[in-house]
Enzyme design. Structure first.
Site, mmCIF file in Angstrom:
data_model
loop_
_atom_site.group_PDB
_atom_site.id
_atom_site.type_symbol
_atom_site.label_atom_id
_atom_site.label_comp_id
_atom_site.label_asym_id
_atom_site.label_seq_id
_atom_site.Cartn_x
_atom_site.Cartn_y
_atom_site.Cartn_z
ATOM 1 N N ASP A 1 0.811 -1.201 0.000
ATOM 2 C CA ASP A 1 0.000 0.000 0.000
ATOM 3 C C ASP A 1 0.853 1.265 0.000
ATOM 4 O OD1 ASP A 1 -2.330 -1.399 -0.121
ATOM 5 O OD2 ASP A 1 -2.888 -1.132 1.978
ATOM 6 N N ASN B 1 -3.968 9.254 1.823
ATOM 7 C CA ASN B 1 -4.438 8.766 3.118
ATOM 8 C C ASN B 1 -4.774 9.906 4.071
ATOM 9 O OD1 ASN B 1 -4.577 6.004 2.947
ATOM 10 N ND2 ASN B 1 -2.674 5.598 4.025
ATOM 11 N N ASP B 2 -3.740 10.684 4.443
ATOM 12 C CA ASP B 2 -3.959 11.641 5.511
ATOM 13 C C ASP B 2 -2.877 12.711 5.572
ATOM 14 O OD1 ASP B 2 -1.784 10.168 6.677
ATOM 15 O OD2 ASP B 2 -3.211 8.812 7.604
ATOM 16 N N SER C 1 -6.052 3.646 13.961
ATOM 17 C CA SER C 1 -5.225 3.362 15.143
ATOM 18 C C SER C 1 -5.459 4.377 16.253
ATOM 19 C CB SER C 1 -3.743 3.367 14.756
ATOM 20 O OG SER C 1 -3.462 2.394 13.781
ATOM 21 N N ALA D 1 -4.300 11.109 20.952
ATOM 22 C CA ALA D 1 -4.112 11.167 22.405
ATOM 23 C C ALA D 1 -4.423 12.550 22.958
ATOM 24 C CB ALA D 1 -2.684 10.744 22.769
#
EC number: 2.7.1.23
Length: 301
Positions: free
Chosen positions: A81, A155-156, A201, A220
């Protein structure tokens, strides 16, 4: 990294370029085997220039990715990927579709196992495939109102701290409206494709690509009330670095820019897309079961 079906008119492919993860063991032999297989299907086969250079492949004609548009009908990518992400950004908007072949673990986008390529690839070449279109993100980094970097992400786009620094404080605005100040390890802006990558994740939801939108996922966060949120596809997100040391913005985790307090990362959906081709009968849910280890359904279903 799910894939919806497309209703576009299907076609056969004749001019095919091979792209390989040249760091992988045995790549030269596998690419030669693929070139032979494609030639037997009546294809004119080219090798992508960086792949050819690193592997010393000189028996086939070579084209740079910039030369693919109008000269290549299909790009076959052998790797994982990560390889698709890199090539996809470069081919975005070109109209050249991609097929992903994986050499090991099943990928979300490289979904053809190398062991089945002799059967599946000729079917795709002949026009027997399922297609889906993926959106990308367009990100601009501004420092004192001056553009210092611009990048695409499939993706990001991730703003985060280094491993040894403290929390970063970010001010987030959507279409100019203030959303929140956030103290956290960082913030992910994800496409639906990227919702099964880092965003997952960090506790984000899985988005099907037909769900048009952008996903914001805190990493977080100091305040547990900072939750993932899905935003409309036509918005612009501004992320300002209020405070933090060693802050970085990553694009698909493959390139990055170091940030300073006051820098702004502006993210929106790009007008460029890529098209991925899959074997007929491809199942997104089967891929998720295998990748995420969901329980298999009973054989009686």
């Amino acid at each position: 990294m799910l894939s919806p079906s497309s209703n576009s008119i299907k076609k056969a492919f004749r001019r095919v370029a091979l792209v390989g993860k040249y760091q992988a063991d045995g790549m030269q032999e596998r690419l030669n085997d693929l070139a032979k297989l494609l030639s037997e299907q009546g294809c004119e086969v080219f090798i992508e220039a960086a792949t050819a250079s690193h592997l010393g492949l000189t028996a086939r004609p070579i084209k740079t990715i910039e030369q693919f548009t109008g000269a290549i009908d299909l790009a076959v990518v052998l790797g994982g990927d990560g390889t698709i992400l890199g090539i996809g950004r470069q081919l975005a908007g070109s109209g050249v579709p991609l097929v992903g072949i994986n050499m090991g673990r099943l990928g979300y986008m490289t979904d053809i196992p190398i062991q089945q390529v002799q059967t599946i690839l000729p079917q795709i070449i002949a026009g027997d495939y399922e297609a889906d279109t993926r959106t990308l993100l367009d990100a601009v980094v501004l420092r004192k109102q001056q553009e210092i970097n611009r990048a695409l992400a499939l993706n990001d786009v991730v703003v985060n701290r280094s491993g040894i620094s403290g929390m970063v404080e970010l001010a987030v605005r959507v279409n100019g409206s203030f959303m929140y100040n956030q103290r956290s390890d960082g913030l992910i802006v994800s496409t639906p494709t990227g919702s099964t990558a880092y965003a997952l994740s960090a506790g984000g939801p899985i988005l099907h690509p037909r769900v048009a939108g952008l996903l914001l996922v805190p990493i977080a966060p100091h305040a547990l009330s900072n939750r993932p949120i899905v935003l409309p596809e036509d918005i612009v997100v501004n992320i300002e670095v209020v405070e933090g040391k060693e802050v970085i913005v990553n694009f698909d985790m493959q390139s990055q820019t170091h940030l300073q307090a006051g820098d702004i990362i502006q993210v929106c959906q790009s007008d460029k897309t890529i098209t991925l081709l899959h074997p007929c009968g491809h199942s997104d849910y089967k891929t998720l079961r295998e990748k995420l280890h969901w329980n298999e359904y009973p054989s009686t279903f």
